[in-house]
Design a protein around this motif. Structure first.
Motif, mmCIF file in Angstrom:
data_model
loop_
_atom_site.group_PDB
_atom_site.id
_atom_site.type_symbol
_atom_site.label_atom_id
_atom_site.label_comp_id
_atom_site.label_asym_id
_atom_site.label_seq_id
_atom_site.Cartn_x
_atom_site.Cartn_y
_atom_site.Cartn_z
ATOM 1 N N CYS A 66 0.811 -1.227 0.000
ATOM 2 C CA CYS A 66 0.000 0.000 0.000
ATOM 3 C C CYS A 66 0.840 1.271 0.000
ATOM 4 O O CYS A 66 0.318 2.346 -0.280
ATOM 5 C CB CYS A 66 -0.956 0.000 1.203
ATOM 6 N N ILE A 83 -9.659 -1.842 -7.696
ATOM 7 C CA ILE A 83 -9.542 -0.557 -8.382
ATOM 8 C C ILE A 83 -10.756 0.316 -8.066
ATOM 9 O O ILE A 83 -10.640 1.518 -7.789
ATOM 10 C CB ILE A 83 -9.417 -0.761 -9.904
ATOM 11 N N ASP A 119 4.178 4.280 -4.755
ATOM 12 C CA ASP A 119 3.722 5.473 -5.473
ATOM 13 C C ASP A 119 2.561 5.128 -6.390
ATOM 14 O O ASP A 119 1.640 5.920 -6.570
ATOM 15 C CB ASP A 119 4.870 6.050 -6.310
ATOM 16 N N SER A 120 2.628 3.953 -6.987
ATOM 17 C CA SER A 120 1.548 3.470 -7.833
ATOM 18 C C SER A 120 1.454 1.966 -7.638
ATOM 19 O O SER A 120 2.476 1.290 -7.480
ATOM 20 C CB SER A 120 1.825 3.806 -9.304
ATOM 21 N N ARG A 163 -2.970 5.349 0.395
ATOM 22 C CA ARG A 163 -4.018 5.495 -0.612
ATOM 23 C C ARG A 163 -4.687 6.857 -0.587
ATOM 24 O O ARG A 163 -5.614 7.115 -1.340
ATOM 25 C CB ARG A 163 -5.092 4.410 -0.418
ATOM 26 N N LYS A 164 -4.216 7.706 0.336
ATOM 27 C CA LYS A 164 -4.744 9.072 0.447
ATOM 28 C C LYS A 164 -6.264 9.079 0.653
ATOM 29 O O LYS A 164 -7.012 9.789 -0.016
ATOM 30 C CB LYS A 164 -4.357 9.896 -0.778
ATOM 31 N N ARG A 165 -6.683 8.270 1.596
ATOM 32 C CA ARG A 165 -8.087 8.178 1.985
ATOM 33 C C ARG A 165 -8.181 8.323 3.502
ATOM 34 O O ARG A 165 -7.180 8.227 4.222
ATOM 35 C CB ARG A 165 -8.692 6.825 1.564
ATOM 36 N N GLY A 178 -10.432 1.769 -4.641
ATOM 37 C CA GLY A 178 -9.256 2.589 -4.373
ATOM 38 C C GLY A 178 -8.072 1.891 -3.744
ATOM 39 O O GLY A 178 -7.096 2.558 -3.367
ATOM 40 N N CYS A 213 6.063 2.016 -15.835
ATOM 41 C CA CYS A 213 5.625 3.156 -15.029
ATOM 42 C C CYS A 213 6.773 3.700 -14.193
ATOM 43 O O CYS A 213 6.984 4.920 -14.110
ATOM 44 C CB CYS A 213 4.461 2.737 -14.130
ATOM 45 N N VAL A 215 -6.185 -0.266 -5.372
ATOM 46 C CA VAL A 215 -5.251 -0.459 -6.479
ATOM 47 C C VAL A 215 -5.437 0.675 -7.469
ATOM 48 O O VAL A 215 -6.548 1.202 -7.631
ATOM 49 C CB VAL A 215 -5.496 -1.831 -7.161
ATOM 50 N N ASP A 216 -4.346 1.057 -8.162
ATOM 51 C CA ASP A 216 -4.431 2.160 -9.117
ATOM 52 C C ASP A 216 -4.767 1.701 -10.529
ATOM 53 O O ASP A 216 -5.578 2.335 -11.208
ATOM 54 C CB ASP A 216 -3.094 2.927 -9.149
ATOM 55 N N ARG A 217 -4.126 0.607 -10.962
ATOM 56 C CA ARG A 217 -4.308 0.208 -12.360
ATOM 57 C C ARG A 217 -4.258 -1.308 -12.502
ATOM 58 O O ARG A 217 -3.599 -1.995 -11.727
ATOM 59 C CB ARG A 217 -3.191 0.801 -13.239
#
Length: 587
Positions: free
Chosen positions: A391, A495, A394-395, A473-475, A498, A512, A500-502
């Motif tokens: 977690c 995803i 960065d991505s 995760r900025k939540r 939130g 990436c 996972v990003d991609r």
């Protein structure tokens, strides 16, 4: 006395000399087995993808086994290497096509997704792909369906029964033995301890299992529908009706192209190669093909560190196949201070483990992230402790079928007092300097105060876990708590919520990281670094491998896996665990 000493030291010297000669011979044999000379794949080569081989995340040295087993390869290709070899073969004029051995598949859902995507991409070259199995399992068919032609033995067939998973429960056994488990957990979906506290799945666990299993099955049906030009409803109905019983059924319902014998399939391959049929085709294993190509090119001065974290997360050094907090902390520290390393990619394939070990590794990841990009790629499983260490990236990339989430904590104790007394006639007594000096002893039940302490410990670790995820995760912690509770998610759903990003492969994650680091010419540096043969010998790798193989052959694969799981349970006691329940096996 002097005569004795002479004989003793002469014998000792002879023993040392014999040992050194033995090591030299073994090293020489190994050198021959794994020669660095480029292998010649010849002309009209057909690359073989054997799905029964279990692809580890990182390429493994199998020299020790190869020395004593003529059929064993000296190197076991990792999943990432296997994918890159298939990509390389796409433009290699020596390779004319791929042959998929598809009777069985020992790989997980994430790995199968990446292998299948690699086959689909390979077909763009115009080269052929043929899949064959005497009896194709569903997992094997998932990958095989990407081939141009799929065949099975006329008296074999295709398993088309739908997906299922099954858990084993020990509660009744423990009751009969008068063994009382003391269980503490946080998260209503945290089902790891269910086998010891209930006799069947709880409603929460049944709910989450139905969802993630349904996701995997839905993905399976979509892939098959696309490949075979059928609709998912009809495919599902075939399973519900039990319509596929024979090879002829599979052909009639257009799931495979034909029922053929092995010689007939090979005759077709010879025809595609436009050569006269002889005794043997030029089948080239991935291991042999790896010796003929150089996949890792680029500047030595600019590197991307690729760290493979596969297995259970444990405190301390850990064993091979585990993620030890000490060596992985040091790996990230090394990557952080190495100025030639411009970015880090962490590949996680882990059900979790020790919450403390997870936090140790998480800390190093966060420190590294301040210095250079850290991108995470999830494999088959990156759940609980596996998600804990993921977690902070960065991505975060995952396969659509990755099993992730399971943000929850538990610990266990056991009270065996009645078992010892009533079953074995053994009693215990002793003294202590304080009321809690022997907390956790299996010879007595916990007190109410001790139970409060242990539950408080679990709750504290759970809160820290949620805070780490919320930060990464900025939540808000409140939001993370709503999707946590130990619940298991697939990558596709992760995803949406939130976590996972991609959706993407390991190569997507590397691309990436390279973009974030703003570099072009680079070389991949893999960690952990492979052990030398001497290190393997001194570390007892040969002994462990032989023992495991002997046990597996004696008791069978299913029983061996249960045996391994019960060994793991021993490590759950008195240590807060952030891990999945047993093995999530899909049949």
């Amino acid at each position: 006395m002097k005569g004795f000493l002479k004989i003793f030291f002469a014998s000792l010297l002879a023993l040392i000399a014999f040992s050194l000669i033995g090591i030299i011979i073994v090293v020489w044999m190994a050198g021959n087995a794994v020669s660095d000379d480029k292998a010649d794949v010849g002309s009209n080569a057909v690359l073989v993808l054997d799905l029964s081989a279990s692809f580890p995340e990182q390429t493994k040295d199998n020299t020790l086994n190869a020395l004593f087993d003529s059929e064993a390869e000296a190197s076991i290709p990792g999943l990432y290497q296997a994918i890159r070899l298939i990509q390389h073969a796409k433009s290699d004029s020596a390779v004319k096509g791929i042959y998929i051995k598809a009777s069985y598949n020992n790989n997980g859902s994430g790995a199968n997704e990446e292998l299948r995507n690699a086959i689909v991409d390979f077909k763009k070259s115009g080269k052929f792909v043929i899949a064959y199995g005497e009896v194709l399992t569903q997992k094997a068919y998932l990958v095989a369906s990407a081939a141009d032609k799929v065949y099975c033995h006329p008296k074999g067939g295709l398993d088309w029964s739908g997906y299922s998973t099954q858990l084993i429960f020990f509660k009744n056994l423990l009751d009969k033995l008068q063994i009382q488990p003391e269980i503490f957990y946080a998260g209503k979906y945290k089902s790891a301890t269910e086998p010891f506290r209930v006799t069947e799945m709880t409603s929460a666990n049944r709910e989450q299992t139905s969802v993630w299993l349904g996701d995997l099955y839905g993905s399976f049906l979509l892939h098959i529908a696309e490949a075979r030009k059928l609709d998912t409803a009809s495919l599902h109905r075939l399973a519900s009706d039990g319509a596929i019983r024979t090879a002829s059924d599979a052909v009639n319902f257009k799931l495979i192209d034909a029922a053929r014998y092995d010689d007939e399939v090979k005759a077709e391959i010879f025809s595609r190669l436009k050569t006269k049929e002889i005794e043997k085709l030029n089948f080239v294993s991935l291991s042999k093909y790896a010796k003929s190509v150089n996949l890792n090119k680029g500047s030595f001065d600019t590197r991307v560190a690729l760290i493979f974290a596969e297995g259970d997360i444990v405190d301390g050094k850990g064993d091979e196949g585990q993620i030890g907090s000490e060596p992985f902390r040091n790996l990230f520290r090394k990557a952080r201070f190495d100025k030639n390393i411009k970015a880090v990619v962490l590949r996680v394939n882990s059900p979790g483990g020790s919450a403390l070990a997870s936090d140790v590794i998480w800390r190093e990841i966060m420190l590294t992230r301040k210095e250079k990009p850290v991108v995470v790629s999830m494999g088959d499983v990156a759940a609980s402790g596996g998600y804990y260490i993921a977690c902070g990236g960065d991505s975060v990339f995952a396969d659509a079928n990755t099993i992730t989430g399971s943000i929850g904590v538990f610990t266990m104790m056991v009270n065996m007092k009645e078992f010892f007394k009533n079953k074995l006639g053994i009693t215990f007594d002793g003294v202590a300097t304080s009321p809690y000096a022997n907390t956790g002893s299996a010879t007595r039940p916990l007190t109410d105060a001790e139970r409060r302490f242990l539950q408080a410990d679990v709750d504290s670790v759970y809160m820290s876990f949620k805070e780490r995820v919320a930060s990464g995760r900025k939540r808000s912690v409140t939001y993370i708590d709503s999707i946590a509770q130990g619940r298991v998610w697939t990558g596709k759903r992760a995803i949406e919520i939130g976590l996972v990003d991609r959706i993407g492969t390991l190569q997507d994650a590397i691309t990436c990281a390279v973009r974030m680091a703003k570099i072009k010419d680079y070389r991949i540096k893999e960690f952990p670094e492979r052990k030398s043969l001497i290190d393997q010998l001194m570390g007892g790798g040969a002994t462990k491998s032989v023992k495991a193989k002997a046990i597996r052959e004696e008791i069978g694969e299913e029983q061996f896996m249960l045996f391994q799981q019960m060994k793991k349970v021993k490590g759950w006691f008195d240590i807060p665990q952030a891990r999945l329940p047993f093995e999530l096996r899909v049949n």
